[in-house]
Design a protein around this motif. Structure first.
Motif, mmCIF file in Angstrom:
data_model
loop_
_atom_site.group_PDB
_atom_site.id
_atom_site.type_symbol
_atom_site.label_atom_id
_atom_site.label_comp_id
_atom_site.label_asym_id
_atom_site.label_seq_id
_atom_site.Cartn_x
_atom_site.Cartn_y
_atom_site.Cartn_z
ATOM 1 N N VAL A 151 2.603 22.338 -38.562
ATOM 2 C CA VAL A 151 2.644 23.782 -38.323
ATOM 3 C C VAL A 151 3.815 24.411 -39.054
ATOM 4 C CG1 VAL A 151 2.932 25.542 -36.560
ATOM 5 C CG2 VAL A 151 1.460 23.586 -36.115
ATOM 6 N N GLU A 152 4.990 23.739 -39.031
ATOM 7 C CA GLU A 152 6.169 24.279 -39.707
ATOM 8 C C GLU A 152 5.950 24.334 -41.216
ATOM 9 O OE1 GLU A 152 9.732 26.140 -39.446
ATOM 10 O OE2 GLU A 152 8.516 25.362 -37.800
ATOM 11 N N GLU A 153 5.350 23.283 -41.803
ATOM 12 C CA GLU A 153 5.070 23.299 -43.240
ATOM 13 C C GLU A 153 4.092 24.408 -43.603
ATOM 14 O OE1 GLU A 153 3.626 19.448 -44.127
ATOM 15 O OE2 GLU A 153 5.587 18.439 -43.954
ATOM 16 N N ASN A 170 -1.916 30.748 -33.883
ATOM 17 C CA ASN A 170 -1.927 29.375 -33.391
ATOM 18 C C ASN A 170 -0.724 29.165 -32.464
ATOM 19 O OD1 ASN A 170 -4.135 28.213 -35.231
ATOM 20 N ND2 ASN A 170 -2.721 29.188 -36.667
ATOM 21 N N PRO A 171 -0.761 29.703 -31.261
ATOM 22 C CA PRO A 171 0.402 29.610 -30.382
ATOM 23 C C PRO A 171 0.677 28.178 -29.948
ATOM 24 C CG PRO A 171 -1.477 30.488 -29.191
ATOM 25 C CD PRO A 171 -1.890 30.391 -30.629
ATOM 26 N N ILE A 172 1.941 27.744 -30.087
ATOM 27 C CA ILE A 172 2.364 26.398 -29.675
ATOM 28 C C ILE A 172 3.651 26.526 -28.881
ATOM 29 C CG2 ILE A 172 3.160 24.155 -30.492
ATOM 30 C CD1 ILE A 172 1.385 24.477 -32.901
ATOM 31 N N ASN A 173 3.724 25.839 -27.771
ATOM 32 C CA ASN A 173 4.931 25.836 -26.964
ATOM 33 C C ASN A 173 5.837 24.721 -27.487
ATOM 34 O OD1 ASN A 173 6.896 26.015 -25.071
ATOM 35 N ND2 ASN A 173 5.551 25.694 -23.289
ATOM 36 N N ALA A 213 4.927 27.497 -46.173
ATOM 37 C CA ALA A 213 4.089 27.777 -47.345
ATOM 38 C C ALA A 213 3.559 29.207 -47.309
ATOM 39 C CB ALA A 213 2.922 26.783 -47.392
ATOM 40 N N HIS A 214 3.163 29.638 -46.111
ATOM 41 C CA HIS A 214 2.682 31.016 -45.988
ATOM 42 C C HIS A 214 3.792 32.018 -46.282
ATOM 43 C CE1 HIS A 214 0.383 34.393 -44.422
ATOM 44 N NE2 HIS A 214 1.450 34.720 -43.709
ATOM 45 N N LYS A 215 4.998 31.729 -45.794
ATOM 46 C CA LYS A 215 6.123 32.620 -46.025
ATOM 47 C C LYS A 215 6.464 32.700 -47.513
ATOM 48 C CE LYS A 215 10.723 33.658 -44.193
ATOM 49 N NZ LYS A 215 11.798 33.207 -43.302
ATOM 50 N N GLU A 216 6.457 31.555 -48.219
ATOM 51 C CA GLU A 216 6.740 31.574 -49.650
ATOM 52 C C GLU A 216 5.667 32.354 -50.410
ATOM 53 O OE1 GLU A 216 7.023 27.554 -50.824
ATOM 54 O OE2 GLU A 216 8.957 27.172 -49.793
ATOM 55 N N GLY A 217 4.406 32.133 -50.041
ATOM 56 C CA GLY A 217 3.330 32.890 -50.695
ATOM 57 C C GLY A 217 3.453 34.378 -50.467
ATOM 58 N N GLU A 218 3.849 34.758 -49.228
ATOM 59 C CA GLU A 218 4.040 36.174 -48.941
ATOM 60 C C GLU A 218 5.175 36.743 -49.767
ATOM 61 O OE1 GLU A 218 2.724 38.615 -46.972
ATOM 62 O OE2 GLU A 218 0.982 37.311 -46.801
ATOM 63 N N GLY A 219 6.257 35.968 -49.925
ATOM 64 C CA GLY A 219 7.389 36.455 -50.718
ATOM 65 C C GLY A 219 7.014 36.667 -52.173
ATOM 66 N N LYS A 220 6.290 35.720 -52.759
ATOM 67 C CA LYS A 220 5.853 35.874 -54.145
ATOM 68 C C LYS A 220 4.928 37.071 -54.302
ATOM 69 C CE LYS A 220 6.232 30.960 -55.350
ATOM 70 N NZ LYS A 220 5.481 29.768 -55.796
#
Length: 463
Positions: free
Chosen positions: A287-289, A257-260, A293-300
């Motif tokens: 987008v930041e949230e 989801n590219p955003i400038n 959330a994706h980063k936390e799920g990946e870490g777990k």
């Protein structure tokens, strides 16, 4: 043989694979190597499209006017000296190799001719080919073409020619820069005398026409630079693709989801309707949230995978240590009358006993470690069931029968004694108890009454 008879033709068609005895059914006709001097009696073969008459004694092309659908005729290795009677509207292929042709006069009667092969003749004039506008392939190797200007003039009229064979003619040796001039004359030529004509070669020919060899050198240098630049660009594109793929794996949301972020966020305009409904763009905060959330799920998920790998690694280390210790103990007991059960586990109801002092030197380098299965054999299991002498005898016989498969032994005991709830661990424990109670000398005499033909003390306890 004086020509072709209808009866002979039918017999040939019946004997030849792919042909039919009924003349009208044949679209191919194979009459090569038949020593035919004259073409005749082919009136019934009206649907023939491909006629093969090579390697015969034919002198004239005749009696073929009824074959209105004829597309190809092969007359190589005959005695034809003149081209006649080729006024076929569908004729596209003619093969006249190894004949006695002096000229191609009469070839213009085939208006849709595409392929002509007339090698190894005595042809000195090819001007009639200029009238064949659809010719794409011409093979005139090893003939008597000697006038180079006449040949080039004819080739200028043949704009569609793509394949050209002219080697073996006298004018080839006389014409200076033969290949360059032929390529420059035929704009669509792709193959000349066993060599393809590439695009870069055509560029060099045009440079030669402009300024001779000096222009050829400059054009060659330009072509080399372009080739190197193309290779470099391809390599850089490959590296960029590799880099983008790595970044996509590391940050899938960002690149899917590219955003400038340098531009201001546009307000959601619900009034703009499309075929699929209103288009609502996510805000930068959403987008930041989502990214967090994706980063936390990946870490777990990575932590869980790491813990699973460590647990598997510990279990593997314990299993390897147990197997190594057991194998070394078994090697050490080959020359000594020691019991494995007492050396590794001790007597029933007791803890682990280290009997390595009874073994020879270096026979037990790694101490035995109790496993989870050994910890399950507590004193409660030993005393959970009251064994009678008859049950002990039956246990021994079943162990001999099922080769110490304690699951099957327990099932058999439960089946024989109604109300019996004996389990496989209890059977194994009872056998070890009997083993310790019968304290054997050298060779495990406590099990000799089982009459085993293999050493039980070298076999692992099975479930």
């Amino acid at each position: 043989m004086e020509g072709i008879s209808k009866k002979w033709l039918r017999r040939v068609c019946a004997e030849t694979e792919g042909l039919y005895e009924t003349p009208e059914l044949n679209d191919n006709l194979y009459l090569q190597y038949r020593f035919i001097p004259t073409i005749k009696n082919l009136e019934e073969y009206v649907n023939v499209k491909w006629l093969y008459l090579q390697n015969n004694l034919i002198q004239n092309i005749q009696n073929l006017g009824h074959m209105t659908e004829l597309m190809g005729i092969y007359l190589g290795n005959n005695q034809i000296s003149k081209i006649t009677n080729l006024n076929f509207k569908q004729l596209k292929v003619i093969n006249l190799d190894h004949n006695s042709l002096v000229s191609l006069q009469g070839i213009q009667d085939a208006p849709r001719l595409e392929t002509l092969s007339a090698t190894d003749n005595e042809i000195s004039d090819m001007s009639c080919l200029g009238l064949c506008r659809h010719v794409t392939s011409v093979k005139l190797s090893r003939n008597k073409l000697g006038d180079a200007s006449h040949v080039l003039e004819t080739l200028r009229k043949m704009n569609q020619v793509r394949v050209l064979y002219l080697k073996g003619n006298p004018f080839v040796c006389k014409l200076k820069s033969y290949r360059n001039k032929i390529i420059n004359t035929c704009p669509n030529l792709q193959f000349l005398d066993d060599r393809p004509v590439y695009e870069w070669e055509r560029r060099l020919v045009k440079a030669w026409e402009r300024g001779g060899n000096e222009e050829v050198k400059k054009e060659r240098a330009i072509h080399k630079h372009e080739k190197e630049t193309k290779a470099t660009n391809a390599f850089m594109l490959w590296r960029k693709t590799q880099k983008d793929s790595k970044q996509l794996k590391a940050h899938p949301i960002k690149y899917n989801n590219p955003i400038n972020y340098n531009e201001p966020i546009k307000s959601n305009n619900l009034s703009e309707q499309t075929e699929s409904g209103p288009q609502i763009q996510p805000t930068a905060q959403q987008v930041e949230e989502k990214r967090k959330a994706h980063k936390e799920g990946e870490g777990k998920r990575q932590e869980e995978q790491k813990e699973e790998r460590e647990e598997k690694k510990e279990e593997k280390v314990e299993t390897v240590a147990c197997n190594s210790a057991a194998s070394r103990v078994e090697e050490g007991t080959e020359g000594h009358g020691m019991k494995i059960s007492t050396m590794l586990e001790g007597s029933p109801g007791q803890g682990f006993q280290d009997n390595s002092e009874h073994l020879p030197v270096n026979s037990l380098q790694v101490p035995y470690q109790r496993t989870k299965r050994d910890a399950a054999f507590s004193s409660e299991i030993w005393s959970s069931l009251k064994w009678t002498p008859s049950m002990d005898t039956k246990l021994k016989s079943l162990c001999r029968r099922f080769l110490f498969d304690f699951k099957r032994v327990a099932q058999s005991l439960r089946k024989d004694d109604v109300g019996n709830t004996v389990t496989a661990p209890e059977c194994r424990a009872r056998m070890r108890e009997l083993d310790s109670l019968e304290q054997a000398n050298f060779g495990f005499e406590g099990y000799d009454d089982l009459d085993l033909d293999w050493d039980y003390h070298l076999m692992p306890w099975s479930d």
